[in-house]
Design a protein around this motif. Structure first.
Motif, PDB file in Angstrom:
ATOM      1  N   SER A 117      13.353  25.685  21.021  1.00  0.00           N
ATOM      2  CA  SER A 117      13.289  25.975  22.452  1.00  0.00           C
ATOM      3  C   SER A 117      11.937  25.649  23.064  1.00  0.00           C
ATOM      4  O   SER A 117      11.816  25.554  24.284  1.00  0.00           O
ATOM      5  N   VAL A 165       9.436  23.025  23.781  1.00  0.00           N
ATOM      6  CA  VAL A 165       9.336  21.568  23.826  1.00  0.00           C
ATOM      7  C   VAL A 165       7.949  21.147  24.279  1.00  0.00           C
ATOM      8  O   VAL A 165       7.233  21.897  24.934  1.00  0.00           O
ATOM      9  N   ARG A 204      12.214  24.982  27.008  1.00  0.00           N
ATOM     10  CA  ARG A 204      13.054  23.968  27.644  1.00  0.00           C
ATOM     11  C   ARG A 204      13.933  24.654  28.692  1.00  0.00           C
ATOM     12  O   ARG A 204      14.200  25.855  28.618  1.00  0.00           O
ATOM     13  N   GLU A 205      14.359  23.878  29.656  1.00  0.00           N
ATOM     14  CA  GLU A 205      15.091  24.443  30.799  1.00  0.00           C
ATOM     15  C   GLU A 205      16.408  25.090  30.411  1.00  0.00           C
ATOM     16  O   GLU A 205      16.819  26.077  31.008  1.00  0.00           O
ATOM     17  N   CYS A 224      17.117  26.672  27.665  1.00  0.00           N
ATOM     18  CA  CYS A 224      16.846  27.530  26.507  1.00  0.00           C
ATOM     19  C   CYS A 224      17.820  28.702  26.438  1.00  0.00           C
ATOM     20  O   CYS A 224      17.874  29.532  27.349  1.00  0.00           O
TER      21      CYS A 224
END
Length: 169
Positions: A24, A26, A40-41, A43
């Motif tokens: 998750s 990045v 991350r968006e 997640c």
């Protein structure tokens, strides 16, 4: 009225939590070219994982070093647990924290001193006996390394405890 039937994400083990946390976080790049880790968006369990990361911040505001070290520690702890015929317990992971922390502490004086300089609130030991009792007080570089070692070990324990709480929930 439609109800949301999407399954509520769960963490089945600490290893699964470490895998989720590592995947998750990045690598992103700022406009000035510096790189940093972020969630991350898409997640899964974003709020829960963010709380785990915050628990490893030791009162500091969110910063690149903490997020990067969380990613590093998650992967390092996973490496220790695999392959294993049985899932590792919290105690198994806690048993390797010292070694993992030692491997991921900066041992160059300039880097350790730079880490301290980046946040002067890091300039105190929480457990002097465990981390600095055998260190000569006139070697500031060695003291900085020992202080970072203490902080990395704290972070590993906080991450493991946070993920264990998610497993137990």
């Amino acid at each position: 009225m439609e109800t949301n039937t999407a399954p509520i994400p769960t963490v089945s083990s600490i290893e699964a939590g470490l895998t989720l946390l590592a995947s998750s976080l990045v690598l992103a790049t700022r406009t000035d070219g510096t790189e940093y880790r972020m969630f991350r968006e898409d997640c899964p369990m974003h709020d829960d994982l963010q709380e785990v990361v915050r628990s490893a911040h030791s009162g500091e505001l969110p910063n690149d070093w903490r997020y990067g070290m969380t990613y590093t520690l998650s992967n390092a702890l996973l490496e220790y647990s695999q392959p294993s015929p049985t899932p590792w317990t919290l105690e198994d992971f806690q048993g390797v924290v010292g070694e993992v922390a030692e491997l991921h502490t900066d041992h160059a004086y300039s880097r350790a001193l730079g880490w301290l300089a980046a946040n002067v609130n890091r300039c105190h030991f929480d457990d002097v006996e465990a981390y600095a009792s055998d260190c000569n007080g006139d070697d500031l570089g060695q003291l900085a390394i020992r202080r970072q070692l203490e902080e990395v070990a704290f972070m590993a324990h906080a991450i493991l405890s946070g993920l264990d709480a998610l497993v137990s929930a």
